[in-house]
Design an enzyme around this catalytic site. Sequence first.
Site, PDB file in Angstrom:
ATOM      1  N   GLU A 187       1.948 -10.135   0.695  1.00 17.97           N
ATOM      2  CA  GLU A 187       0.667 -10.798   0.954  1.00 17.97           C
ATOM      3  C   GLU A 187       0.032 -11.272  -0.348  1.00 17.97           C
ATOM      4  O   GLU A 187      -0.595 -12.337  -0.393  1.00 17.97           O
ATOM      5  CB  GLU A 187      -0.265  -9.846   1.698  1.00 17.97           C
ATOM      6  N   ALA A 221       0.833  -1.203   0.000  1.00 24.26           N
ATOM      7  CA  ALA A 221       0.000   0.000   0.000  1.00 24.26           C
ATOM      8  C   ALA A 221       0.868   1.253   0.000  1.00 24.26           C
ATOM      9  O   ALA A 221       1.979   1.259   0.528  1.00 24.26           O
ATOM     10  CB  ALA A 221      -0.918   0.011   1.213  1.00 24.26           C
ATOM     11  N   GLY A 234       1.723  -5.490   1.545  1.00 19.81           N
ATOM     12  CA  GLY A 234       0.679  -6.043   0.690  1.00 19.81           C
ATOM     13  C   GLY A 234       1.199  -6.689  -0.574  1.00 19.81           C
ATOM     14  O   GLY A 234       0.505  -7.500  -1.193  1.00 19.81           O
ATOM     15  N   GLU A 243       4.804  -3.664   8.414  1.00 18.58           N
ATOM     16  CA  GLU A 243       3.718  -2.791   8.842  1.00 18.58           C
ATOM     17  C   GLU A 243       3.836  -2.308  10.285  1.00 18.58           C
ATOM     18  O   GLU A 243       3.532  -1.146  10.600  1.00 18.58           O
ATOM     19  CB  GLU A 243       2.365  -3.506   8.648  1.00 18.58           C
TER      20      GLU A 243
END
Length: 259
Positions: free
Chosen positions: A112, A64, A109, A132
């Site tokens: 992920e 992100a 992300g 994060e």
Amino acid sequence: MSDLIQLEKRGHIAVLTINNPPANTWTAESLPALRETIRELNADRNIFALVVTGQGEKFFSAGADLKTFADGDKARANEMAQLFGEAFATLSDFRGVSIAAVNGYAMGGGLECAMACDIRIAEEHAQMALPEAGVGLLPCAGGTQNLPWLVGEGWAKRMILCGERVKADKALQIGLVEEVVPSGKSLEKALELAEMACKQSPSSTARCKTLVMSARDGRSHEDGWRMERELFVELFSTEDQKEGVNAFLDKRAPEWKNR
């Protein structure tokens, strides 16, 4: 289709490229585009395998864009968390074989997304992390769930709680990726594996994937074995089962119909 997601079909293989340079970050536009693209591929009976990669030579995806969360807006955070979760859950549920060609940095992300695929091929210069917690956030798109399953609790805690970044060789050693290839070669290797997957019955592959993924749910061995038997018998309602067996007996290559 968003320009941030590029899709190319090569026979029975779909190649999806995260196209948001320079770091291929995910956005409120690209995440729904990913979700809808996977749904369309699931409906395309001619697609048996999916390869996901990043545009360029440096980034698979940096996750992100942190500017999205700079103002502390809780409603915005909820929206993005839902978009991330839905997109990567849909990717995990792709009925065929999904392969991440990790062509560079896979952070947050981005990692992920790669973990939502069935198989990961990393280039030797790639690096992976879930950073994060270092910026006051946490992985919200499967990171805390998929990483321990792949690498074990110890390494998952090192990466999530300590913010440890791993290079490709270490990722291979701990089981985060299945193979490391020279820089620039991940897509080639991923396509090679995808071609191998396309030689399998897509009807069988989808059911095998369901069974393998069900092992994560904590079912008893008895339940898993029962599911195997049930899905084995279910295959006898498909055209692919008859084609596969008869092609073998006739000493010819099968022509899969995915039905």
